[in-house]
Design an enzyme around this catalytic site. Structure first.
Site, PDB file in Angstrom:
ATOM      1  N   THR A  61       2.256   8.400   4.965  1.00  0.00           N
ATOM      2  CA  THR A  61       1.516   8.461   3.696  1.00  0.00           C
ATOM      3  C   THR A  61       2.500   8.659   2.653  1.00  0.00           C
ATOM      4  O   THR A  61       3.425   9.746   2.721  1.00  0.00           O
ATOM      5  CB  THR A  61       0.498   9.553   3.999  1.00  0.00           C
ATOM      6  OG1 THR A  61      -0.183   9.629   2.513  1.00  0.00           O
ATOM      7  CG2 THR A  61       0.963  11.099   4.597  1.00  0.00           C
ATOM      8  N   ARG A  62       2.633   7.811   1.657  1.00  0.00           N
ATOM      9  CA  ARG A  62       3.659   7.867   0.399  1.00  0.00           C
ATOM     10  C   ARG A  62       3.252   8.996  -0.591  1.00  0.00           C
ATOM     11  O   ARG A  62       4.048   9.609  -0.951  1.00  0.00           O
ATOM     12  CB  ARG A  62       4.006   6.700   0.246  1.00  0.00           C
ATOM     13  CG  ARG A  62       4.639   5.683   1.204  1.00  0.00           C
ATOM     14  CD  ARG A  62       5.291   4.659   0.686  1.00  0.00           C
ATOM     15  NE  ARG A  62       5.724   3.751   1.686  1.00  0.00           N
ATOM     16  CZ  ARG A  62       5.171   2.672   2.299  1.00  0.00           C
ATOM     17  NH1 ARG A  62       4.313   2.342   1.761  1.00  0.00           N
ATOM     18  NH2 ARG A  62       5.857   2.051   3.332  1.00  0.00           N
ATOM     19  N   VAL A  63       2.036   9.101  -0.808  1.00  0.00           N
ATOM     20  CA  VAL A  63       1.759   9.998  -2.035  1.00  0.00           C
ATOM     21  C   VAL A  63       0.957  10.974  -1.577  1.00  0.00           C
ATOM     22  O   VAL A  63       0.382  11.772  -2.241  1.00  0.00           O
ATOM     23  CB  VAL A  63       0.904   8.942  -3.003  1.00  0.00           C
ATOM     24  CG1 VAL A  63       1.753   8.201  -3.587  1.00  0.00           C
ATOM     25  CG2 VAL A  63      -0.126   8.266  -2.753  1.00  0.00           C
ATOM     26  N   THR A 106       0.772  -1.267  -0.049  1.00  0.00           N
ATOM     27  CA  THR A 106       0.084  -0.122  -0.081  1.00  0.00           C
ATOM     28  C   THR A 106       0.900   1.094   0.043  1.00  0.00           C
ATOM     29  O   THR A 106       1.898   1.145   0.103  1.00  0.00           O
ATOM     30  CB  THR A 106      -0.970  -0.130   1.246  1.00  0.00           C
ATOM     31  OG1 THR A 106      -0.298  -0.390   2.476  1.00  0.00           O
ATOM     32  CG2 THR A 106      -1.961  -0.975   1.146  1.00  0.00           C
ATOM     33  N   ASP A 107       0.179   2.388  -0.215  1.00  0.00           N
ATOM     34  CA  ASP A 107       0.978   3.418  -0.088  1.00  0.00           C
ATOM     35  C   ASP A 107       1.137   4.341   1.218  1.00  0.00           C
ATOM     36  O   ASP A 107       0.966   5.594   1.256  1.00  0.00           O
ATOM     37  CB  ASP A 107       0.216   4.795  -1.122  1.00  0.00           C
ATOM     38  CG  ASP A 107      -0.082   3.926  -2.494  1.00  0.00           C
ATOM     39  OD1 ASP A 107       0.737   3.507  -2.931  1.00  0.00           O
ATOM     40  OD2 ASP A 107      -1.117   4.204  -3.013  1.00  0.00           O
TER      41      ASP A 107
END
Lengths: 124, 483
Positions: free
Chosen positions: B351-353, B325-326
């Protein structure tokens, strides 16, 4: 053709024989035909082997619209053994709704050659 | 029965059930069956081909009815499909698209979609570029999400995960999205509770609740997330932004394990099937932000849920899900026990994006807020050591206390993002007077209500925020307006 496959012709015979073997294994004394005794050869594991053999017989299922005579059943079973597969046993079912013809079910293939289907197709 | 006869005639192949192992049966015959093909039994129930053996076909059952050795089965010549359409909005359905809880007349949709589909490729994909407001201040400001993001929601049971998910769903639907809530292996009552909440919030008509409860066959529960995503893809292809909640995938993995062991497959780590990572990753990969054929963009946001035991984030399925997941939002039971709601541990959440979807203002606010919270923590530990409290430390701690109170959010409260920003700036500037932390909630509630009802007030706040490009500029603008 081996005697075993000659003698066992219908699914009903297979089921009856399996019940008798179970009874025997449970300590009962059912009366087996001579050829069964010959097949088992008085070996302790003979009954289990016979049971396995019976369970593995391929079933040729045929649905017809009428009650066939014993003679006709015999004739059909013999024909299947000679022309389709010597190990096959006949499972004859009666379904008056198909009106005529037959439904064949063999090795996963299903073919409906009944009169009811033909009528349905023509009235479509 | 009619269906069975129809398919029997159509495919001309018949099978006989030879072995029954709970949800999985072995069928002899069906010589031309294909992997994934839908199989129908003479009692009308359906299943899916799981494996092909020399003389047998292994089938996963979906129905409730008992199956006996000797029952007949027929091929259908098609893969398992789910009916899809707008008719399903405002309905509770099972993974086969059949209605469960009556909610007005049910019209069966005309379109069908396969439940199992490969994810769209790179050509159709776009970067996640639009902010997804959740209405939960701590998430929107510190762990922001974007439309099309796959964000794992992870934590022990009873730590407020569902509450957060429902708040996000409400906020997303109010923002024009379509919601799909998939309950995977939960109690029947859960679906009822969720429907009641959605009805109370007046958003049920834009949501589909897909329920495969613990009393359903394992095969049906296994199917649930795939059906939910297929349904989501239908709405996405209509140009809608869709939010899918998969509650939860750690339980789904347990069902996969049950089925895999029933089929006597070689067990992998913790006895899970060896391909569990592949099957979940393939599922989650179906989410994202996409360019449709007409050039428009539409997103499929997926929020899978994973349960932890005693906050152990290093479990097999949990780490699998984290890596596919992102990012993840971690619900900390210690924070929950300390009374923090939502009990999100922002330091352990990722949270990556999400950050790339933030406006420059939000980004600078976020940066300032994170460093300020770190400073508060540092100061608090200093105070614990009995250090002398200077005025400066006192101010920082007081502000930190107010911010913490601001992040304290009740389950039914959804705070619009601009109100979050505005309120935070008021705290920062000390414009709330001698407000105590216990009074923050009430004050915030007042502002939210005024923002929702008073158009002029809303315009005023939106305007201030709209013209502020950074946190510093916003503070200046708010200060000027307030004084």
């Amino acid at each position: 053709m081996s005697k075993f496959y000659e003698k066992i012709k219908t699914k009903q015979e297979v089921e009856d024989l399996l019940l008798m073997i179970d009874e025997k294994l449970d300590g009962g004394r059912p009366r087996f035909p001579e050829w069964v005794k010959e097949e088992v050869k008085d070996e302790p594991e003979g009954w289990g082997r016979l049971k396995e053999k019976l369970e593995s017989l391929p079933v040729f299922s045929l649905t017809v619209a009428f009650e066939p005579t014993e003679e006709f059943r015999e004739k059909l079973a013999n024909w299947i053994k000679e022309n389709v597969e010597k190990k096959a046993v006949l499972d004859l079912k009666i379904d008056k709704e198909i009106l005529g013809g037959a439904i064949i079910n063999w090795q996963g293939k299903y073919r409906n050659y009944s009169l009811s289907k033909k009528l349905k197709d023509t009235t479509k | 029965m009619n269906n069975f006869k129809h398919f029997l005639e159509k495919t001309g192949e018949i099978g006989v059930v030879e072995e029954v192992r709970s949800s999985v049966i072995s069928i002899g015959g069906l010589p031309r069956a294909k992997l994934g093909e839908k199989i129908v039994l003479e009692n009308g129930q359906t299943g899916q081909v799981l494996a092909l053996e020399e003389t047998q076909v292994e089938v996963l059952l979906f129905g409730h009815q008992p199956v006996r050795v000797g029952d007949w089965a027929a091929r259908t010549g098609e893969v398992v499909k789910i009916p899809v359409g707008k008719e399903l909005l405002g309905q509770v359905i099972n993974p086969l698209g059949e209605p469960l809880l009556p909610n007005g007349p049910f019209h069966k949709p005309k379109f069908f979609r396969p439940v199992e589909k490969p994810p769209l490729g790179i050509k159709e994909r776009l970067g996640v570029n639009e902010f997804l407001p959740t209405g939960v201040a701590v998430v929107d400001l510190l762990v922001p999400l974007g439309k099309g993001q796959r964000e794992l929601v992870i934590g022990d049971r009873k730590t407020g995960k569902t509450t957060f998910l429902l708040q996000t769903l409400v906020s997303a639907i109010r923002g024009g999205m379509i919601g799909i809530y998939a309950l995977i292996g939960k109690k029947e009552m859960e679906a009822k509770k969720i429907v009641d909440f959605l009805k109370e919030q007046k958003i049920f008509s834009r949501t589909v609740v897909l329920n495969a409860s613990s009393s359903d066959r394992a095969g049906l529960v296994w199917l649930a997330p795939y059906s939910a995503v297929s349904l989501g893809e239908y709405f996405r292809d209509l140009g809608k932004d869709v939010l899918i909640i998969l509650d939860d995938l750690s339980l789904h993995a347990k069902y996969c394990r049950e089925l895999s062991l029933q089929t006597k497959r070689f067990p992998g780590r913790d006895s899970y099937p060896v391909d569990i990572f592949f099957s979940h990753a393939r599922l989650v990969e179906r989410g994202g932000n996409f360019r449709l054929k007409d050039g428009k963009q539409a997103s499929l946001t997926i929020l899978p849920v994973a349960e932890t035991i005693a906050s152990d984030l290093s479990g097999y399925i949990q780490t699998n899900l984290m890596s596919m997941t992102d990012g993840h939002i971690f619900f900390d039971p210690d924070l929950f026990a300390a009374g923090k709601r939502p009990a999100i541990n922002t330091f352990l959440s990722v949270t990556r994006v999400g950050r790339q979807t933030q406006t420059p203002l939000l980004r600078s606010l976020s940066r300032n807020l994170i460093s300020f919270l770190a400073e508060v923590e540092k100061k608090q530990s200093l105070v614990h050591f009995g250090a002398e409290i200077t005025k400066e430390i006192e101010e920082v701690l007081a502000r930190g206390e107010l911010i913490e109170a601001f992040f304290q959010q009740k389950s039914r409260v959804i705070i619009p993002i601009n109100v979050q920003i505005y309120f935070l700036s008021l705290i920062w500037l000390g414009k709330l007077g001698e407000l105590k932390s216990e009074e923050v909630e009430k004050k915030l509630e007042e502002i939210v209500k005024k923002y929702q009802k008073d158009k002029e007030y809303k315009m005023k706040i939106d305007k201030i925020i709209g013209k502020s490009e950074s946190w510093e500029k916003l503070l200046k603008n708010v200060d000027a307006k307030a004084s």
